[in-house]
Write a protein that holds these residues in place. Sequence first.
Motif, PDB file in Angstrom:
ATOM      1  N   VAL A 144      43.567  49.798  40.784  1.00 29.95           N
ATOM      2  CA  VAL A 144      42.933  48.529  41.123  1.00 29.95           C
ATOM      3  C   VAL A 144      43.967  47.458  40.787  1.00 29.95           C
ATOM      4  CG1 VAL A 144      41.005  47.008  40.577  1.00 29.95           C
ATOM      5  CG2 VAL A 144      40.680  49.477  40.543  1.00 29.95           C
ATOM      6  N   ALA A 145      44.003  46.412  41.560  1.00 30.96           N
ATOM      7  CA  ALA A 145      44.979  45.348  41.314  1.00 30.96           C
ATOM      8  C   ALA A 145      44.948  44.946  39.842  1.00 30.96           C
ATOM      9  CB  ALA A 145      44.668  44.148  42.193  1.00 30.96           C
ATOM     10  N   PRO A 146      46.105  44.891  39.180  1.00 31.92           N
ATOM     11  CA  PRO A 146      46.127  44.578  37.751  1.00 31.92           C
ATOM     12  C   PRO A 146      45.485  43.230  37.415  1.00 31.92           C
ATOM     13  CG  PRO A 146      48.312  45.284  38.479  1.00 31.92           C
ATOM     14  CD  PRO A 146      47.443  45.204  39.700  1.00 31.92           C
ATOM     15  N   SER A 147      45.502  42.318  38.352  1.00 34.91           N
ATOM     16  CA  SER A 147      44.940  41.003  38.027  1.00 34.91           C
ATOM     17  C   SER A 147      43.422  41.043  37.923  1.00 34.91           C
ATOM     18  CB  SER A 147      45.371  39.951  39.054  1.00 34.91           C
ATOM     19  OG  SER A 147      44.659  40.110  40.250  1.00 34.91           O
ATOM     20  N   LEU A 148      42.814  42.174  38.246  1.00 34.50           N
ATOM     21  CA  LEU A 148      41.374  42.286  38.010  1.00 34.50           C
ATOM     22  C   LEU A 148      41.109  42.756  36.587  1.00 34.50           C
ATOM     23  CD1 LEU A 148      40.151  43.778  41.400  1.00 34.50           C
ATOM     24  CD2 LEU A 148      40.430  41.402  40.730  1.00 34.50           C
ATOM     25  N   GLY A 149      42.133  43.246  35.929  1.00 36.25           N
ATOM     26  CA  GLY A 149      42.020  43.593  34.508  1.00 36.25           C
ATOM     27  C   GLY A 149      41.026  44.694  34.221  1.00 36.25           C
ATOM     28  N   VAL A 150      40.888  45.628  35.162  1.00 30.43           N
ATOM     29  CA  VAL A 150      39.872  46.666  34.988  1.00 30.43           C
ATOM     30  C   VAL A 150      40.332  47.671  33.927  1.00 30.43           C
ATOM     31  CG1 VAL A 150      38.772  48.610  36.124  1.00 30.43           C
ATOM     32  CG2 VAL A 150      38.946  46.431  37.299  1.00 30.43           C
ATOM     33  N   ASN A 173      44.723  52.459  48.975  1.00 30.27           N
ATOM     34  CA  ASN A 173      46.007  51.786  48.848  1.00 30.27           C
ATOM     35  C   ASN A 173      47.049  52.829  48.493  1.00 30.27           C
ATOM     36  OD1 ASN A 173      45.092  49.080  49.161  1.00 30.27           O
ATOM     37  ND2 ASN A 173      44.264  49.177  47.089  1.00 30.27           N
ATOM     38  N   TRP A 192      52.004  40.394  33.164  1.00 26.77           N
ATOM     39  CA  TRP A 192      50.957  40.084  34.154  1.00 26.77           C
ATOM     40  C   TRP A 192      49.699  40.899  33.865  1.00 26.77           C
ATOM     41  CZ3 TRP A 192      50.264  36.852  38.330  1.00 26.77           C
ATOM     42  CH2 TRP A 192      49.312  37.219  39.285  1.00 26.77           C
ATOM     43  N   TYR A 252      45.949  39.474  32.373  1.00 30.47           N
ATOM     44  CA  TYR A 252      44.679  39.622  33.083  1.00 30.47           C
ATOM     45  C   TYR A 252      43.750  40.628  32.401  1.00 30.47           C
ATOM     46  CZ  TYR A 252      45.667  36.306  36.701  1.00 30.47           C
ATOM     47  OH  TYR A 252      45.885  35.133  37.365  1.00 30.47           O
ATOM     48  N   ASN A 269      39.984  39.509  31.916  1.00 27.00           N
ATOM     49  CA  ASN A 269      38.788  40.236  32.330  1.00 27.00           C
ATOM     50  C   ASN A 269      37.949  40.654  31.127  1.00 27.00           C
ATOM     51  OD1 ASN A 269      37.070  41.261  34.350  1.00 27.00           O
ATOM     52  ND2 ASN A 269      37.766  43.331  33.859  1.00 27.00           N
ATOM     53  N   PRO A 288      45.538  33.281  40.169  1.00 27.77           N
ATOM     54  CA  PRO A 288      44.079  33.366  40.346  1.00 27.77           C
ATOM     55  C   PRO A 288      43.383  33.040  39.022  1.00 27.77           C
ATOM     56  CG  PRO A 288      45.164  35.329  41.224  1.00 27.77           C
ATOM     57  CD  PRO A 288      46.201  34.559  40.466  1.00 27.77           C
ATOM     58  N   ARG A 347      40.391  33.540  37.010  1.00 26.46           N
ATOM     59  CA  ARG A 347      39.258  34.462  37.088  1.00 26.46           C
ATOM     60  C   ARG A 347      38.213  34.123  36.023  1.00 26.46           C
ATOM     61  NH1 ARG A 347      40.512  37.784  40.984  1.00 26.46           N
ATOM     62  NH2 ARG A 347      42.641  38.580  41.233  1.00 26.46           N
ATOM     63  N   GLY A 399      36.679  40.201  43.666  1.00 26.38           N
ATOM     64  CA  GLY A 399      37.836  39.800  42.868  1.00 26.38           C
ATOM     65  C   GLY A 399      39.085  39.663  43.705  1.00 26.38           C
ATOM     66  N   LEU A 400      39.179  40.503  44.722  1.00 27.81           N
ATOM     67  CA  LEU A 400      40.390  40.480  45.543  1.00 27.81           C
ATOM     68  C   LEU A 400      40.416  39.294  46.503  1.00 27.81           C
ATOM     69  CD1 LEU A 400      40.901  44.260  46.408  1.00 27.81           C
ATOM     70  CD2 LEU A 400      42.058  42.891  44.670  1.00 27.81           C
ATOM     71  N   GLU A 421      50.479  44.798  41.948  1.00 25.51           N
ATOM     72  CA  GLU A 421      49.467  43.839  42.360  1.00 25.51           C
ATOM     73  C   GLU A 421      49.478  43.670  43.876  1.00 25.51           C
ATOM     74  OE1 GLU A 421      47.382  42.142  40.161  1.00 25.51           O
ATOM     75  OE2 GLU A 421      46.317  41.396  41.914  1.00 25.51           O
ATOM     76  N   ASN A 472      46.393  44.328  46.321  1.00 30.31           N
ATOM     77  CA  ASN A 472      45.697  43.065  46.489  1.00 30.31           C
ATOM     78  C   ASN A 472      46.284  42.321  47.689  1.00 30.31           C
ATOM     79  OD1 ASN A 472      44.672  40.478  46.323  1.00 30.31           O
ATOM     80  ND2 ASN A 472      44.821  40.368  44.078  1.00 30.31           N
ATOM     81  N   LEU A 492      47.004  38.470  47.310  1.00 34.39           N
ATOM     82  CA  LEU A 492      48.212  38.054  46.595  1.00 34.39           C
ATOM     83  C   LEU A 492      49.476  38.588  47.262  1.00 34.39           C
ATOM     84  CD1 LEU A 492      47.491  37.938  42.783  1.00 34.39           C
ATOM     85  CD2 LEU A 492      46.825  36.411  44.616  1.00 34.39           C
ATOM     86  N   GLN A 494      53.022  36.097  47.554  1.00 37.49           N
ATOM     87  CA  GLN A 494      54.114  36.442  46.634  1.00 37.49           C
ATOM     88  C   GLN A 494      55.046  35.243  46.493  1.00 37.49           C
ATOM     89  OE1 GLN A 494      55.592  37.722  44.124  1.00 37.49           O
ATOM     90  NE2 GLN A 494      55.858  39.852  44.783  1.00 37.49           N
TER      91      GLN A 494
END
Lengths: 1035, 519
Positions: free
Chosen positions: A722-728, A780, B116, B120, B124, B183, B185, B198-199, B504, B508, B511, B515
């Motif tokens: 999952v995209a790291p920026s979602l912080g899952v 992905n 990064w 995040y 989260n 972003p 969040r 989220g995406l 990412e 995603n 994003l 870039q």
Amino acid sequence: MRKILLTIFSCVLSLYAVAQEGAVQEKKVTGKVTSFEDGSTLPGVNVVVKGTTIGTATDGNGVFSITVPENATLVFSFIGLQTKEVEIGARTTSVDVVLASDISQLNEVVVVGYGTQERKEITGSVTSVSAKDLENLIAPSFDTQLGGRAAGVQVTTPGGVIGQRPIVRIRGVNSLTSSADPLYVIDGVPVVTSDRSSIISTNPLANINPSDIQSYEVLKDGSATAIYGSRAANGVILITTKRGSKGKSSINYSGSVGFSENVDRFDLLNGDQFVTIANEKRSNSGGTALAVAGENTDWQDYIFRKGFVQQHNVSFSGGTETSTYFFSLGYTDQQSSVVKNDMERYSFRANLDQKVGTRLKLGTSLSYTYTQINGLNNGANSLSGAIYNATRSLPNVAIFDPANVEYDGYNTTADGAALGRGNNLANVDNNIPNIAFVLDHNKNRNRNNRVLGSVYADLEIAEGLSARTQIGVDLTLPDDFRSWDPRHGDGRGTTGNVFQAYNPAYRWNWQNTLNYQKSINDVHNFNITAGVEYQKTTFSGFNGSGTGLADRFFLQQNLISNSYINQFSGGSFSERGFESYFGRLNYNYNDKYLVSISARNDAISDLYKDNRSGFFPGASVGWRISQEEFFTSTLISDFKLRASYAELGNVEIGTLPYAGGYSAVLYGPSNGIALTQVTNLPLEWETSKKFNVGLNLTLGRVTFEADYFTTKIDNMVLNAPVAPSLGVPPSNAIAQNVGSMKNSGIELRVSSRVLERGEFSWNTDFNFTLIKNEVTNLINPLSSTYNRTEVGRSIGELYGYRWAGVNEANGNPMYYKADGSIVQYNLSLASANRGWKTYDPNDHANVSTASSLTSGDLAFLGRTLPTWSGGWTNTFSYKHFDLEIFTRYSGGNYIMNETKRLLLGQGFSNNHADILNRWTEAGQNTDIPKVFSGQDANMWQTGNANSRFVQKGDFVRIQNIVLGYRVPSTVLDKISKGNVKSARVIAQVQNPFTFTGYDGLDPELNQYSDQLQYGVDWNAAPIIRTYSLGLNVGF
Amino acid sequence: MKIKFINKVVGMAALFGAMTGCSLTDVEPADRILDGVDGATAINTAGRVKTAVIGVYEAAQRGYYQGAVDRGYPFGAAATEQGDMRGEDMYNDQAFFEITYTNAWTPTTANNVAMWAGLYRVINRANIVLAAIDNAVATGIITETLGNNYRSEVLFLRALSHHEALIHFSRPFSGAPDSYGVPYRTSPIDGTDDIAGGLEAGRGTVASAYAALLKDLDDAERFAPTTGAASSDPVAFTVTPYFANKNAIIALKTRVKLHMRDWAGVITEYDKIKTAYQLMPTPEGPFVNWTSTEAVFSMQNSAISNPGTNASLANMYGNPDFKARGLVKVSPVIWRSAFWVDGDLRKTTLTTSNANGVFSHKYRRYTINDDATPLIRFAEVILNAAEAYARQGDLTTAVTLVNQVRDRAIPASTPSYTEASLGDQNGVLTAIWNERRIEFLAEGRRWADIHRLAGEGLLTGVPSKAQSRSVTAIAQYSAGGRLVLDHPLLYTNDLFVWPIPLDETLNNPTLAAQQNKGY
């Protein structure tokens, strides 16, 4: 298996022989029948006068005596062996006969899940590997030796450190993030194969004494594996250990001694070359010289050695009408070719079978093993990693410095922070320690007690109907101990570090089966099995560690109370339950039409209760054309067509991947909790659909087997990123049913008795596998530093930048951009001119136009999974000598030689000798750029794979050459007065030659063993070559 | 007889099967408290609300580095090292920090990827805990007031994390407020259902992200208890720099507003807390006593929970004579600069040297690695205010403030700054900026200053550094010693901001389309 049969049949046949005694009295002939393969005596061989009913059978010592008419011909036959006819001349009274195994092996009994089957009736794809082929080899574990022995089985030995497990793949890679290892079943009990050491790699299969093993059966297609249902997606390897047989007791000793060495070494700079190169890096970048001439040290001389190896096994077996036994003791001591890495194993086995009355049979298989592995820190990136360190250590400094008493005479800096710098003006990069000190002072030890045991009871309820219950346990009781010297190396930063851990795994497995066999009019043959199986596995562990040790005395054997000032502890726990109901129907019509149907319903604790159960059906059909009346070929003695389909699952999806929750975390000294896994209740079984068609053909002396298969894996349980920026949590991935994949391939096997002239014979056995993997669906791409997995390609292909060579005008490294144009990294002395510049093919020296190399320029650089592989065994025999040459081959894959890339680094540490070819003057055509201090990242694009270092991984390896001499029985009898039944001496070399174009140390070296990251040779220890002499004696 | 026996066996087998059958596959974890399975809510007691809030700090203290909890991203220690290695005042002595030091990063470089992901991860986790707090308040597990107290800490961490992301991955507010931000969040992602939403969120602009984080900080300030922090003790509200209290929240606002060039705002915030803290008498004070009157906000480490030998501050920055690894030295660039006078206590008590060079002596828990990681010290708040006053033209106050920090360190022979000695506004500002370089050396603050000042055009970018691995002898710290300068990075260079990691952009699409230029 053959031994068991021999025994059963010898019983029957001796009765027959008794009945025949005294029928005609013309002439008495006596003799002994021995095995061609190993010279052992063969009991129960049928000896008949051709064209008559006169016959007998050999006794427990392989001896027969028969009275025959004049000019008779004796026929020697036995199931699984080639029939041999011998003419009895006028004066002949003694005939010794050697019988070779029947290559078509139609009547051979093959172990399949929860039962056995004759080979001719098998409709699935099952390959047997005889333990005989492997038992004298010196190896830490049996699995390392299975490669090339069976079509469709790929075994890769990723490095030369003892303890490291091989990568075993049956019919390719059948999972992306779940386990891709096969299921191992030993005497009916599935064994735990997870590595329970927390400090070094230890292969749990090294706890099995290879010489206790009678046979290996590799179940490959859906039909063969379906009976193992959810656990069988990656294939199944069934292992049967030796058991006693009725007759005179026998004692066997087998032993070998020898040594192992590394197959190759790194070609590094010597001290003087290093000085030149290191200073040139500096001067090119505007720095001053740091290296000053001193010694010429090859650190590899210190870390590599000839390691002593030995193994000894004694077994006792025998039995009576009602009970049989097999006991064995085994010992092995193997040193690898890297110092301080060795393994010792003591093993004990007792296999007993007892008949109680006429209907009940009880038995047990019990083994206990103690294995101690002194492991090695060979972390690819560890400062104290043996290979990493030895290949980087300054070659112009000495290993020892007798004046440095505080550090036991090893060469270190005065403060102990790094390897001593000798005459140089700087320390080695990253202050790496003196590896000799580290290897001699730090300990990495795993001791493991392993108990594998089962008891069974088999009751014949009525004719053809039997019930069997079997309870098995598998206990792994490992004890890790690691200690680091407080003065130098990894322990310095914590003033000594001692760590001990205990990570046991307990499994019990209970199987109850009912079996019904029925033959109607001898044409309708049924064999029905139904059963239940329960299993529970508990993994737990705790560890204690300490830092701050004033006195090194306490670092020797164990944690010692009060010897350290900072104390730490940890622990873990998980459980997995398994519950299953299954059934199988085998039917054949007159041995001509064969059908097998199986079904299994499995439930595992790792899925949410609503999705916990999975249904796994399988079916297969076979047609033995050669049994048809219309089939009149005299050339073809056996011809069978097979087809199968099954749906399977994979249970190795991690512990409770559906169940989200909060785990304990520590913020400094404060207790916290944090969501470490998200809940995903809909997670369900993945399905693996296996289809197979095949044929078996015996054509004169040649047997031929071919299979075509496909495996489609859908709804894969994937740790989907999952995209790291979602912080899952935990690490930006959620176990989800996404993705599908397909494997397809062809397997061929040809074996033949090529030549038989007098006392010379030549047998050959060749197998070939062609396999294609394609990922057909993903959300992905899955990417890592070197690899990327993407739809339409095979798993884990290398992914990186495309090297375009060295600009001969200025020595700049060049790369292709996606559009095919070339950019160069301008290694300019003036920092303002440094950076990416376009390359003008018409004006090479022009560096005026700024450009870039971006992630858009990354490209696929080659698949990492071999597409073809196989093995070829040739056995020659002349008189009492025999020679086996086993060859293994593989290819179609590519390797990223990360070891080489890093050894062409631009820092202050040693380099690969290739760096001597660096660009030094305009017009020079080379593939090594101008050296330039500190420019590794730009020069070599170290964050990704690089086509400059990607090479084909094709190889042909002469895996083993084994030369044996069987002491003639006449000599033995004379010397031992009949006490020694057989004796064979063996000289063997394992891994003598490899033919490959790959320029690293070995094309099988691999840093990673998971599926998504693969094909990266990164500071792995060179693999081992072993020379040994062995002796097998039977009493 | 036989039949009976068989019946018994079969019967027992069936019974045992039935008994084990129902329980065998019912397994619950022993190492995590279930949440979201069969209606289970993990955060169902007041105690667990507190420990869940502490869990957010843990994410800040120790994030993931290449898949394992290690190294102290994004705030534990690794971030400090990255902040210093992006600047010119600390020097990379080894291969370890070479990529950062020589500006050679790419979208796959482990450091910026870990930063990064680590930031995040905090964000989260903060959002998940905010939702849990809402639920705990709604179900009466804790009071609304206590809920707000907890919210203030979590909002603070969320804002701090977003700000750090902006500094590394976006162009500065001072130079390009309308360029891509990060972003912002605010809702939890704790299941597959949340992913798509989220995406969708894009990077927005730098200005919009600053607005969002300021709102978080304002809310945090409003929700905070008057003293202390609830997660340090929900009854006594103990004051400690390891948990964010109201004053720490305000202190962060001085930093944020400085980046926004909101000089008046900086002063407003400074005024709220100028008496709440006190500088220690000597520069060594806050490093000898981690909870001194000068410590505003720090990450707490312990012997068991710290950034490890591969990142801990004492290990990376310390003198190898003390068993540290010493991979990062003080750079001759700042050591030899005229503005850092000899005899300055920050030279004499906060550094040590050996034959190879000069090392920071701020972190001293060698071999234990539990030094606190200072994130905001009162000295920074003072210098933030000093700069704000100077920017507004109040040079007198500015000089007074900078002297507060400087005078405790300089030798008696060195005069305090005066407006006259510094010349004009530019002279005062330069003095403040130089003072920041000295005062926060080895605290990772240098990059943030380069970022904002370059955005304004006050710096051309990252100044030249001592060439990586060129400093091998203590002699090079003396005037006239050999000093090779290298690795400058212009503000206009695309490398000036870190790339969005490849992990990412692969996962995603939003994003991927946003870039940073040049990657």
